[in-house]
Design a protein around this motif. Sequence first.
Motif, PDB file in Angstrom:
ATOM      1  N   LYS A  57     -11.020   2.327  -2.105  1.00  0.00           N
ATOM      2  CA  LYS A  57     -11.464   0.953  -2.364  1.00  0.00           C
ATOM      3  C   LYS A  57     -10.578   0.287  -3.415  1.00  0.00           C
ATOM      4  O   LYS A  57     -10.185  -0.875  -3.262  1.00  0.00           O
ATOM      5  CB  LYS A  57     -12.921   0.946  -2.811  1.00  0.00           C
ATOM      6  CG  LYS A  57     -13.902   1.342  -1.722  1.00  0.00           C
ATOM      7  CD  LYS A  57     -15.320   1.462  -2.267  1.00  0.00           C
ATOM      8  CE  LYS A  57     -16.279   1.927  -1.184  1.00  0.00           C
ATOM      9  NZ  LYS A  57     -17.652   2.123  -1.713  1.00  0.00           N
ATOM     10  N   VAL A  58     -10.261   1.015  -4.492  1.00  0.00           N
ATOM     11  CA  VAL A  58      -9.397   0.469  -5.542  1.00  0.00           C
ATOM     12  C   VAL A  58      -8.021   0.126  -4.978  1.00  0.00           C
ATOM     13  O   VAL A  58      -7.455  -0.938  -5.263  1.00  0.00           O
ATOM     14  CB  VAL A  58      -9.284   1.459  -6.717  1.00  0.00           C
ATOM     15  CG1 VAL A  58      -8.179   1.025  -7.689  1.00  0.00           C
ATOM     16  CG2 VAL A  58     -10.614   1.569  -7.450  1.00  0.00           C
ATOM     17  N   ALA A  59      -7.465   1.016  -4.152  1.00  0.00           N
ATOM     18  CA  ALA A  59      -6.141   0.775  -3.573  1.00  0.00           C
ATOM     19  C   ALA A  59      -6.144  -0.427  -2.645  1.00  0.00           C
ATOM     20  O   ALA A  59      -5.239  -1.271  -2.702  1.00  0.00           O
ATOM     21  CB  ALA A  59      -5.665   2.020  -2.818  1.00  0.00           C
ATOM     22  N   VAL A  60      -7.162  -0.527  -1.785  1.00  0.00           N
ATOM     23  CA  VAL A  60      -7.224  -1.639  -0.837  1.00  0.00           C
ATOM     24  C   VAL A  60      -7.359  -2.971  -1.578  1.00  0.00           C
ATOM     25  O   VAL A  60      -6.690  -3.957  -1.243  1.00  0.00           O
ATOM     26  CB  VAL A  60      -8.394  -1.436   0.148  1.00  0.00           C
ATOM     27  CG1 VAL A  60      -8.667  -2.708   0.938  1.00  0.00           C
ATOM     28  CG2 VAL A  60      -8.088  -0.303   1.113  1.00  0.00           C
ATOM     29  N   VAL A  61      -8.214  -3.009  -2.601  1.00  0.00           N
ATOM     30  CA  VAL A  61      -8.387  -4.245  -3.375  1.00  0.00           C
ATOM     31  C   VAL A  61      -7.097  -4.601  -4.106  1.00  0.00           C
ATOM     32  O   VAL A  61      -6.692  -5.773  -4.150  1.00  0.00           O
ATOM     33  CB  VAL A  61      -9.568  -4.111  -4.360  1.00  0.00           C
ATOM     34  CG1 VAL A  61      -9.599  -5.280  -5.337  1.00  0.00           C
ATOM     35  CG2 VAL A  61     -10.892  -4.039  -3.597  1.00  0.00           C
ATOM     36  N   SER A  62      -6.423  -3.602  -4.673  1.00  0.00           N
ATOM     37  CA  SER A  62      -5.160  -3.862  -5.379  1.00  0.00           C
ATOM     38  C   SER A  62      -4.116  -4.454  -4.439  1.00  0.00           C
ATOM     39  O   SER A  62      -3.446  -5.436  -4.768  1.00  0.00           O
ATOM     40  CB  SER A  62      -4.619  -2.570  -5.998  1.00  0.00           C
ATOM     41  OG  SER A  62      -5.421  -2.134  -7.063  1.00  0.00           O
ATOM     42  N   LEU A  63      -3.973  -3.864  -3.260  1.00  0.00           N
ATOM     43  CA  LEU A  63      -2.940  -4.301  -2.328  1.00  0.00           C
ATOM     44  C   LEU A  63      -3.231  -5.675  -1.729  1.00  0.00           C
ATOM     45  O   LEU A  63      -2.327  -6.305  -1.181  1.00  0.00           O
ATOM     46  CB  LEU A  63      -2.770  -3.264  -1.221  1.00  0.00           C
ATOM     47  CG  LEU A  63      -2.136  -1.944  -1.672  1.00  0.00           C
ATOM     48  CD1 LEU A  63      -2.171  -0.926  -0.551  1.00  0.00           C
ATOM     49  CD2 LEU A  63      -0.693  -2.177  -2.133  1.00  0.00           C
ATOM     50  N   ARG A  69       2.841  -6.073  -6.064  1.00  0.00           N
ATOM     51  CA  ARG A  69       3.909  -5.916  -5.076  1.00  0.00           C
ATOM     52  C   ARG A  69       3.762  -4.627  -4.282  1.00  0.00           C
ATOM     53  O   ARG A  69       3.988  -4.579  -3.077  1.00  0.00           O
ATOM     54  CB  ARG A  69       5.270  -5.948  -5.776  1.00  0.00           C
ATOM     55  CG  ARG A  69       6.466  -5.840  -4.818  1.00  0.00           C
ATOM     56  CD  ARG A  69       7.775  -6.059  -5.543  1.00  0.00           C
ATOM     57  NE  ARG A  69       7.966  -5.091  -6.605  1.00  0.00           N
ATOM     58  CZ  ARG A  69       8.392  -5.390  -7.844  1.00  0.00           C
ATOM     59  NH1 ARG A  69       8.660  -6.637  -8.172  1.00  0.00           N
ATOM     60  NH2 ARG A  69       8.548  -4.444  -8.756  1.00  0.00           N
ATOM     61  N   ASP A  70       3.347  -3.551  -4.977  1.00  0.00           N
ATOM     62  CA  ASP A  70       3.208  -2.252  -4.312  1.00  0.00           C
ATOM     63  C   ASP A  70       2.350  -1.360  -5.196  1.00  0.00           C
ATOM     64  O   ASP A  70       2.064  -1.680  -6.359  1.00  0.00           O
ATOM     65  CB  ASP A  70       4.582  -1.620  -4.081  1.00  0.00           C
ATOM     66  CG  ASP A  70       4.582  -0.617  -2.930  1.00  0.00           C
ATOM     67  OD1 ASP A  70       3.544  -0.482  -2.258  1.00  0.00           O
ATOM     68  OD2 ASP A  70       5.617   0.028  -2.703  1.00  0.00           O
ATOM     69  N   ILE A  71       1.933  -0.239  -4.646  1.00  0.00           N
ATOM     70  CA  ILE A  71       1.139   0.717  -5.404  1.00  0.00           C
ATOM     71  C   ILE A  71       1.625   2.123  -5.069  1.00  0.00           C
ATOM     72  O   ILE A  71       1.937   2.421  -3.912  1.00  0.00           O
ATOM     73  CB  ILE A  71      -0.367   0.544  -5.103  1.00  0.00           C
ATOM     74  CG1 ILE A  71      -1.231   1.432  -6.009  1.00  0.00           C
ATOM     75  CG2 ILE A  71      -0.667   0.825  -3.640  1.00  0.00           C
ATOM     76  CD1 ILE A  71      -2.709   1.106  -5.925  1.00  0.00           C
ATOM     77  N   VAL A  72       1.713   2.963  -6.095  1.00  0.00           N
ATOM     78  CA  VAL A  72       2.182   4.334  -5.934  1.00  0.00           C
ATOM     79  C   VAL A  72       1.045   5.274  -6.307  1.00  0.00           C
ATOM     80  O   VAL A  72       0.447   5.153  -7.388  1.00  0.00           O
ATOM     81  CB  VAL A  72       3.404   4.629  -6.827  1.00  0.00           C
ATOM     82  CG1 VAL A  72       3.909   6.050  -6.591  1.00  0.00           C
ATOM     83  CG2 VAL A  72       4.509   3.618  -6.564  1.00  0.00           C
TER      84      VAL A  72
END
Length: 233
Positions: A57-63, A69-72
Motif C-alpha cells: 500500500k505504501v509503495a502504490v501510494v508513493s508511486l 520519480r521512482d522507488i527502490v
Amino acid sequence: MEQNHCTGVRSAEGWRPPHDFRGVRTPSVQASRYSARVTMVTPSDHLLRTESGLEEKVAVVSLARPDVRDIVGQAAIVRYPGPDGKPIDHTLDFVEEMVDDSRVAMIVKPSATADKRGTRGVLKAVAAHAPASVATRFVLATENDVSPAQVANARLIHAVRTLGPAPDDPAVHAVAACVRGPMTIGEAVERSRTHAEGFRAAVRLLADRRLVTLSKGRITRRTLVGPAGEDAR
C-alpha cells in the motif's frame, strides 16, 4: 500467495521484460503465514517486491504521487551501534527518489508494532549513521499514512497510467484547460462529450497534477476538481 503487478514494457519494438531488482537484497517470493508478497514494476521499469500488505500500500501510494520519480525496495543497509555498543545492520524498506533529486528513506511498520519495538528510536539511529548518499530524509510509514481512499485512488492512477493515453484524451484536456473554478469529473466528461475513456483521461490529468482534487475521498465522477495550484478541501 504472491500477487504480481508486473506488466513489462511495451514499446514500438514490442514487449520486453522489466529490469531486475535495484535493492541490496531481493525479498523471497515465499510468504509467511502473516505476510504477503507483491511484485510490481516501477517507473524506471525495475521490479519491486514488497514483503507485506502494508508495504504494498505504501509503495502504490508513493508511486501515484507526482513528486516521486521512482522507488527502490530494500535500498540500503545501514549499520548503527546498538545499546550495548555492538553494531546492528538495518535494511531500509524503501527509498523514494524524488523529482527534485532528494531521497526519502522509509521504514514501514504497523503503528502498534513500531511502538512495541521502538522503531522510532531505530529510525533516529539509522538517520544519524547513514551515509549522506542514502537519503536526505528518513521517515516511518504506518497504516496511518495510507488511508483506504488514498490506496484506492493510487490503484486507479496506476491502472489508467498502465492503459496509457486514449483518443478521447485531447477532448478532456481541452475542457481542463478552460477550468477556472470547481467542477466535478462527471461535468468535465460531459462537456468533453466522452464517456468511460473521458473519466480515465481526467484521472490521468489528476495524476500529472494538471488538475487537482478539491474534495476528499475516493476519486469518482462526483469528485470536485479544479486547476492546478488550488488546495484540496
